[in-house]
Design a protein around this motif. Structure first.
Motif, PDB file in Angstrom:
ATOM      1  N   LYS A   1       0.800  -1.321   0.169  1.00  0.00           N
ATOM      2  CA  LYS A   1      -0.117   0.060  -0.065  1.00  0.00           C
ATOM      3  C   LYS A   1       0.728   1.110  -0.083  1.00  0.00           C
ATOM      4  N   LEU A   2       2.091   1.275   0.504  1.00  0.00           N
ATOM      5  CA  LEU A   2       2.835   2.155   0.270  1.00  0.00           C
ATOM      6  C   LEU A   2       3.478   2.776  -1.303  1.00  0.00           C
ATOM      7  N   ARG A   3       2.859   1.739  -2.039  1.00  0.00           N
ATOM      8  CA  ARG A   3       3.596   1.959  -3.562  1.00  0.00           C
ATOM      9  C   ARG A   3       2.163   1.816  -4.466  1.00  0.00           C
ATOM     10  N   SER A   4       1.147   1.194  -3.931  1.00  0.00           N
ATOM     11  CA  SER A   4       0.244   1.145  -4.893  1.00  0.00           C
ATOM     12  C   SER A   4      -0.451   2.628  -5.162  1.00  0.00           C
ATOM     13  N   ILE A   5      -1.319   2.927  -6.136  1.00  0.00           N
ATOM     14  CA  ILE A   5      -2.033   4.169  -6.423  1.00  0.00           C
ATOM     15  C   ILE A   5      -3.690   3.799  -6.306  1.00  0.00           C
ATOM     16  N   THR A   6      -4.333   4.564  -5.414  1.00  0.00           N
ATOM     17  CA  THR A   6      -5.746   4.395  -5.209  1.00  0.00           C
ATOM     18  C   THR A   6      -6.359   5.819  -5.036  1.00  0.00           C
ATOM     19  N   TRP A   7      -6.700   6.264  -6.142  1.00  0.00           N
ATOM     20  CA  TRP A   7      -7.395   7.840  -5.624  1.00  0.00           C
ATOM     21  C   TRP A   7      -8.341   7.872  -4.376  1.00  0.00           C
TER      22      TRP A   7
ATOM     23  N   CYS B   1       8.643  15.962  -6.463  1.00  0.00           N
ATOM     24  CA  CYS B   1       9.370  16.159  -5.159  1.00  0.00           C
ATOM     25  C   CYS B   1       8.678  15.644  -3.994  1.00  0.00           C
ATOM     26  N   ARG B   2       7.388  15.168  -4.119  1.00  0.00           N
ATOM     27  CA  ARG B   2       6.620  14.676  -3.030  1.00  0.00           C
ATOM     28  C   ARG B   2       6.332  15.604  -1.837  1.00  0.00           C
ATOM     29  N   TYR B   3       6.684  16.939  -2.072  1.00  0.00           N
ATOM     30  CA  TYR B   3       6.479  17.613  -0.886  1.00  0.00           C
ATOM     31  C   TYR B   3       5.087  17.682  -0.490  1.00  0.00           C
ATOM     32  N   CYS B   4       4.027  17.642  -1.483  1.00  0.00           N
ATOM     33  CA  CYS B   4       2.693  17.536  -1.387  1.00  0.00           C
ATOM     34  C   CYS B   4       2.285  16.596  -0.818  1.00  0.00           C
ATOM     35  N   ILE B   5       2.615  15.229  -0.904  1.00  0.00           N
ATOM     36  CA  ILE B   5       2.598  14.112  -0.544  1.00  0.00           C
ATOM     37  C   ILE B   5       2.467  14.245   1.281  1.00  0.00           C
TER      38      ILE B   5
ATOM     39  N   TYR C   1      -4.486  13.865   4.780  1.00  0.00           N
ATOM     40  CA  TYR C   1      -5.231  12.605   4.593  1.00  0.00           C
ATOM     41  C   TYR C   1      -4.592  11.669   3.494  1.00  0.00           C
ATOM     42  N   HIS C   2      -3.259  11.577   3.302  1.00  0.00           N
ATOM     43  CA  HIS C   2      -2.840  10.538   2.436  1.00  0.00           C
ATOM     44  C   HIS C   2      -3.733  10.334   1.224  1.00  0.00           C
ATOM     45  N   ALA C   3      -3.897  11.288   0.639  1.00  0.00           N
ATOM     46  CA  ALA C   3      -4.571  11.324  -0.665  1.00  0.00           C
ATOM     47  C   ALA C   3      -4.000  11.536  -1.781  1.00  0.00           C
ATOM     48  N   ARG C   4      -2.749  11.712  -1.622  1.00  0.00           N
ATOM     49  CA  ARG C   4      -1.611  11.852  -2.784  1.00  0.00           C
ATOM     50  C   ARG C   4      -0.953  10.507  -3.038  1.00  0.00           C
ATOM     51  N   TYR C   5      -0.487  10.385  -4.065  1.00  0.00           N
ATOM     52  CA  TYR C   5       0.123   8.905  -4.610  1.00  0.00           C
ATOM     53  C   TYR C   5       1.241   9.110  -5.441  1.00  0.00           C
ATOM     54  N   PHE C   6       2.497   8.505  -5.502  1.00  0.00           N
ATOM     55  CA  PHE C   6       3.558   8.658  -6.402  1.00  0.00           C
ATOM     56  C   PHE C   6       3.668   7.636  -7.323  1.00  0.00           C
TER      57      PHE C   6
ATOM     58  N   THR D   1      -8.226  -3.244  -3.996  1.00  0.00           N
ATOM     59  CA  THR D   1      -9.050  -2.673  -2.989  1.00  0.00           C
ATOM     60  C   THR D   1      -8.933  -3.523  -1.723  1.00  0.00           C
ATOM     61  N   LEU D   2      -8.193  -4.722  -1.820  1.00  0.00           N
ATOM     62  CA  LEU D   2      -8.138  -5.652  -0.321  1.00  0.00           C
ATOM     63  C   LEU D   2      -6.991  -4.956   0.323  1.00  0.00           C
ATOM     64  N   PHE D   3      -7.403  -5.009   1.677  1.00  0.00           N
ATOM     65  CA  PHE D   3      -6.439  -4.447   2.673  1.00  0.00           C
ATOM     66  C   PHE D   3      -5.139  -5.392   2.749  1.00  0.00           C
ATOM     67  N   ASP D   4      -4.201  -4.747   3.248  1.00  0.00           N
ATOM     68  CA  ASP D   4      -2.792  -5.729   3.366  1.00  0.00           C
ATOM     69  C   ASP D   4      -3.053  -6.686   4.671  1.00  0.00           C
ATOM     70  N   PHE D   5      -4.103  -6.524   5.254  1.00  0.00           N
ATOM     71  CA  PHE D   5      -4.284  -7.741   6.320  1.00  0.00           C
ATOM     72  C   PHE D   5      -5.110  -8.662   5.583  1.00  0.00           C
ATOM     73  N   GLN D   6      -5.559  -8.815   4.444  1.00  0.00           N
ATOM     74  CA  GLN D   6      -6.408  -9.589   3.912  1.00  0.00           C
ATOM     75  C   GLN D   6      -5.366 -10.495   2.755  1.00  0.00           C
ATOM     76  N   LEU D   7      -4.675  -9.600   2.392  1.00  0.00           N
ATOM     77  CA  LEU D   7      -3.664 -10.168   1.099  1.00  0.00           C
ATOM     78  C   LEU D   7      -2.340  -9.111   1.008  1.00  0.00           C
ATOM     79  N   LYS D   8      -1.263  -9.867   1.380  1.00  0.00           N
ATOM     80  CA  LYS D   8      -0.080  -9.172   1.309  1.00  0.00           C
ATOM     81  C   LYS D   8       1.210  -9.815   0.540  1.00  0.00           C
ATOM     82  N   GLY D   9       1.530  -9.329  -0.557  1.00  0.00           N
ATOM     83  CA  GLY D   9       2.213 -10.189  -1.344  1.00  0.00           C
ATOM     84  C   GLY D   9       1.599 -11.242  -1.775  1.00  0.00           C
ATOM     85  N   ASN D  10       2.200 -12.515  -1.987  1.00  0.00           N
ATOM     86  CA  ASN D  10       1.367 -13.704  -2.134  1.00  0.00           C
ATOM     87  C   ASN D  10       0.879 -14.248  -1.182  1.00  0.00           C
ATOM     88  N   ASP D  11       0.670 -13.725  -0.019  1.00  0.00           N
ATOM     89  CA  ASP D  11       0.189 -14.542   1.334  1.00  0.00           C
ATOM     90  C   ASP D  11      -1.197 -13.823   1.583  1.00  0.00           C
TER      91      ASP D  11
END
Lengths: 253, 790
Positions: free
Chosen positions: A45-51, A118-122, A127-132, B686-696
């Motif tokens: 979730k630190l890398r994925s993008i979900t507006w 620069c990710r300053y906005c992030i 609200y963690h609404a911004r993604y890189f 949309t799965l939470f990372d306590f439902q699926l994380k990597g392949n787990d």
């Protein structure tokens, strides 16, 4: 409502958490509408993008008093107007003017081609609404066909976020113009998430129009906003009759 | 001029200052950013004229109207809900919204395939032409005609003209072995048969209910028609406070449905039916039942009352379910005192099957308060007046086939009630009893992954001569097929969508091709017609149509002939609002007009069929609702008196509690698909990372249980049941009942594409299905499990 200058339009949203069934249709509809890219592993979730990210909340009580709720979080399009810097936190810090608030609509936009990553906005966003974009977006070959021409795809090294489907506003304005109108009717412009919601938990419209549904709901006794004490004045309101949810919204533990 | 040190420094400092004050560096930084970002490999969607067209989603039986946005009528770029379709009224579920990721997904099958090597070896699965594929199949079918009964078919869909065509083919060919994937509907239809005399599926008038008590149904997590249920939920919550409908969830796990209900009643695993009987006991003993209905339209009430008094007093039910005695009495009074009130049955999304008695216990609550066939209660789904096809032409072989015993033993001497017994089918194929399965057709189903207790099925495949898959995707079953006949997806083909499960009014929807098929796929209806014609004889004569469209139109003519109902062509239709029995003036004037409008709008609906009166609703031997089932006696089921009455019998779960101290229960959620298709990438996001994380993937464990076993959040554990072992991680949550481990179903795919393959584990691999000895139906809601740290 803050005292920003405007011509009477301040788009905002009300999300009724009592009605929300946590189905995630809003989040998926958003990804489809806005050409949001995905990778093989979407679980980091630190890398994925979900507006429009849906947050998990629970009341922390033991079984069987345990209750959970899901909270959809688009960009909240902050309306903060603190003197002398009347900006949302993210636009205030952007060194290249890649993001700014359109004072005619109140929508906070983000222009990826201006963004220098620069990710300053992030870090500024509460609200963690911004993604890189850590990587170039890549769709498996045939899937490029489903990309909509209404929204450009983004590139590696830039930030992106919810625009409240501002391209839909453009389209609605153009249609209205063709009909000789300057003003939009209520419901003529709604973001994809609001349109998708099967439980009708989301309402969108002009917060400054006192007769609009969204303004009526936002005035209701169970309405609240996230982290209100930061005075970011989000234009996304939530409704909940559950005390524990309202408490969590302001991080009051 | 002499440049001294001071002047030099000044010049440099002035230069730097001047440059910084000018817009130059900022402009250049910006330009560099833009230039370095706009690489040609970043996809740039092709522009063009945009249009929208209406169709109907086929990803689940929910039958929602959707709109597809097309660019130059070549590319589909978006799917949203069709506001004019009464079932979803513009709303859409995550799966429906992700539909394009199936159309353009990388796991689509492009041509017919033939396995030239060992089963399951994808390298030797070779592309062949349609002519070749149909020829291969026709030769095989001609060759085994004398063993026609050995042709077994499994359909992923229950209703609709396509499953009907498959059933028709088997009938004409001479096999009694048509099946659909097992679900709670199997138990429900048997329960309806023994209590009401007929198996017409139930329709719930939920929008008009004031109190809904759900016995384990994931009412906002995919039960019934998912969008309709979520819409009904939003509707309940919109009513003004005084008039607000109340929902009570009875469930073991703190699911979303439990959390979102006004009240969650946590029961011991598998004891929902006992609680229902406990409620019934209070309602009966306090005289709170509907006297007119119970007195005049039910049979066996005294026997039922006696059983309740003996076995289901609040004290006893409290001991079984773990729900306090006062709570049981309170719930019963509330249920009987609110009108109209209705009780829902069918666990999870309705795929998880309880026993027939679980259904009967809940349905008898509906009967006691007179909620059968009443507004706000439960009735039967109205019939859509489709015209019948001509009768199947039978020859000597197919006449013999008609009278052959079914391979699964249903409708046979041991289990005369159910229409199908899927787990028995698997067992009997493995044993070759009473005859071998020569060929298995799988039509848009994925039993090799989705079937609970899947391992015996995988073994049974070795006993089956030929496996033919009609799937559009490279799912687990298709990977094992000998012959693959891929169909176009629902966005590329014509198909009807019949009444969604649980709906109280009649709906007939039509999906139509939004685009021309992307690949060398062929409509399964056309494939069957072509296959029948090449077989000729009575099989060919049973398929007298040139193509599927003609066959479908022939049936739809029935709608125009009865001249009822309307094509849904305006937003905001709420057919449930004015109740049943309302005649609508048809807004079409001929069949051609109806077909054209159906093609444009996608949906016909009708409210004219009123709920049946209590005099006419029951076709049991007594012509009444039977608490005490004479039907069961009639078909020759023998046993003690108890088996004819709704009762609760604890299931003996697989595994010795000394070896397997905990209980494993599967659960279903909206964001992990359980149907024939696997999750597309944007839902997995949309799965939470306590439902699926990597392949787990994670199992839910109560923190107290975890503490006893020394487990922490995220620990890797082995789940071991009698069937086998899976490796998962632990998520600690108070939603989990102590001593129960909850595992999501729908993950752990080995087919499809790299976006889902290998993610998580497939719970079906270690669940053990248990057979009920009266009906023969299997249930798989719980298996004993051992959990150990790895």
């Amino acid at each position: 409502m803050s005292g920003n200058k405007s011509n009477g339009v301040r788009y905002g949203m009300v999300i009724d958490l009592d009605k929300c069934t946590g189905c995630m249709a809003c989040s998926v509809a958003c990804q489809q509408e806005n050409n949001v890219s995905f990778r093989e592993d979407e679980t980091d979730k630190l890398r994925s993008i979900t507006w429009l990210e849906v947050f998990y909340l629970d009341n922390g009580k033991p079984y069987p008093e345990h209750r959970r709720a899901y909270m959809p979080r688009p960009c909240l399009h902050c309306d903060s107007s603190h003197h002398p810097y009347p900006y949302p936190p993210c636009t205030f810090v952007c060194p290249v003017n890649a993001t700014h608030r359109d004072e005619e609509t109140g929508l906070v936009n983000h222009i990826p081609v201006r963004c220098i990553g620069c990710r300053y906005c992030i870090s500024a966003c509460s609200y963690h609404a911004r993604y890189f974009n850590w990587w170039d977006p890549k769709w498996p070959e045939p899937m490029e066909k489903m990309l909509t021409p209404d929204v450009s795809t983004r590139m590696r090294g830039v930030v992106e976020k919810c625009t409240m489907c501002v391209h839909r506003l453009q389209l609605a304005k153009e249609r209205a113009f063709m009909e000789g109108r300057r003003e939009l009717h209520e419901g003529e412009y709604v973001p994809a998430c609001v349109e998708a919601c099967p439980a009708r938990a989301m309402t969108f419209g002009n917060l400054l129009d006192p007769h609009s549904e969204v303004a009526t709901l936002a005035r209701g006794p169970h309405a609240f906003r996230l982290l209100e004490r930061l005075a970011t004045e989000p234009k996304v309101y939530y409704l909940s009759t559950q005390k524990w949810i309202r408490k969590l919204a302001d991080n009051v533990m | 001029m002499k440049l001294d040190r001071r002047a030099f420094v000044k010049l440099i400092a002035g230069g730097v200052g001047g440059t910084l004050l000018s817009p130059l560096p900022w402009k250049m930084a910006d330009d560099t950013a833009i230039w370095s970002q706009n690489w040609f490999w970043r996809p740039s969607p092709e522009r063009g004229g945009a249009t929208t067209a209406n169709t109907v989603c086929q990803l689940c039986p929910g039958g929602c109207g959707v709109r597809v946005r097309l660019i130059e009528e070549k590319r589909a770029v978006n799917i949203d809900g069709n506001p004019s379709h009464p079932v979803n009224q513009g709303g859409i579920c995550p799966l429906g919204a992700a539909g394009l990721q199936y159309l353009y997904g990388p796991s689509r099958i492009e041509t017919p395939l033939q396995q030239t090597g060992k089963r399951g070896d994808l390298e030797t699965l070779k592309a062949i032409s349609w002519d070749e594929a149909l020829e291969i199949l026709a030769i095989k079918l001609r060759g085994m005609r004398q063993k026609a009964r050995g042709l077994v078919c499994v359909s992923g869909k229950r209703e609709g003209t396509l499953p009907e065509l498959f059933a028709r083919f088997l009938h004409a060919y001479g096999s009694p072995n048509y099946n659909v994937m097992p679900a709670a509907a199997d138990a429900e239809s048997v329960g309806l048969l023994v209590s009401q005399g007929n198996s017409s599926p139930l329709g719930y008038d939920l929008e008009n209910s004031k109190l809904v008590i759900s016995f384990g149904s994931g009412y906002i997590e995919g039960w019934g028609a998912p969008n309709r249920m979520m819409m009904a939920f939003g509707h309940w919550r919109s009513n003004p406070k005084r008039d607000r409908s109340k929902i009570i969830q009875v469930e073991t796990r703190g699911s979303l449905s439990a959390s979102k209900a006004d009240e969650w009643v946590a029961v011991a695993p598998g004891t929902e039916a006992a609680l229902a009987l406990g409620l019934a006991q209070v309602i009966v003993s306090e005289g709170r039942y509907d006297r007119t209905f119970v007195g005049q339209y039910t049979h066996g009430f005294d026997e039922f009352r006696g059983l309740l008094r003996r076995n289901y007093t609040p004290e006893e039910v409290a001991a079984i379910t773990g729900v306090e005695k006062e709570k049981i009495i309170g719930l019963a009074r509330e249920f009987a005192g609110t009108k109209p009130a209705v009780a829902l049955s069918g666990w999870g999304q309705g795929r998880m099957q309880g026993s027939m008695y679980d259904f009967l216990a809940v349905q008898s609550l509906n009967a006691l308060v007179g909620s059968l066939h009443k507004p706000g209660g439960v009735t039967r789904t109205p019939q859509v007046p489709l015209a019948p096809w001509p009768k199947v032409v039978l020859d000597a072989t197919s006449l013999t086939g008609e009278n052959e015993p079914r391979l699964d033993g249903s409708k046979g001497p041991q289990f005369p009630l159910p229409a199908q017994l899927f787990h028995n089918l698997v067992k009997n194929i493995n044993e070759g009893n009473p005859y071998p399965a020569e060929m298995l057709w799988v039509y848009e189903a994925n039993p090799a992954h989705d079937l609970a207790d899947v391992q015996p099925f995988l073994e049974a495949l070795n006993k089956i001569g030929t496996l033919v898959s009609f799937s559009s995707f490279m799912d687990e079953t298709t990977q094992l097929a000998d012959l693959v006949l891929p169909g176009p997806t629902y966005l590329e083909r014509l198909e009807d969508a019949p009444i969604p499960p649980g709906l109280q009014y009649a709906v007939f929807s039509l999906s139509q091709p939004m685009l021309s098929p992307r690949f060398e796929t062929r409509h399964p209806g056309d494939v069957l017609i072509q296959l029948a014609n090449s077989l000729g004889g009575n099989v060919g004569a049973s398929f007298p149509w040139s193509d599927y469209e003609t066959a479908l139109m022939e049936r739809v003519k029935g709608l125009a002939d009865v001249g009822r109902g309307q094509v849904a062509d305006e937003p905001g239709l709420q057919p449930w609002k004015d109740g049943q029995g309302l005649q609508l003036a048809p807004n079409y004037d001929s069949f051609d007009d109806l077909w054209e409008k159906l093609t444009e709008h996608g949906c016909w609906f009708d409210t004219s069929e009123a709920m049946p009166s209590w005099e006419s609703a029951f076709t049991t031997p007594s012509r009444k609702f039977e608490f005490y089932s004479q039907k069961m006696r009639e078909v020759g089921i023998k046993g003690n008196e108890l088996i004819y009455l709704p009762h609760f019998k604890p299931v003996e779960l697989a595994g010795d509690p000394r070896d397997y101290p905990l209980l494993l229960m599967p659960y279903e959620t909206m964001v992990i698909t359980n149907g024939p298709v696997a999750n597309p990438p944007c839902i997995t996001n949309t799965l939470f990372d306590f439902q699926l994380k990597g392949n787990d993937s994670f199992v839910e464990v109560n923190p107290k249980t975890a503490a006893k076993m020394g487990l922490k959040e995220g620990d890797r554990v082995a789940l071991q049941t009698e069937r086998g072992t899976l490796e998962v991680r632990v998520h600690l949550t108070e939603a989990a009942r102590p001593a129960v481990v909850f595992i999501p179903t729908g993950l752990g795919h080995s087919g499809f594409d790299s976006y889902i393959k290998g993610k998580g584990v497939n719970a079906n691999m270690i669940l053990v299905a248990q057979q009920d000895q009266v009906t023969g139906l299997a249930s798989w809601w719980g298996t004993r499990v051992k959990i150990s740290k790895v």
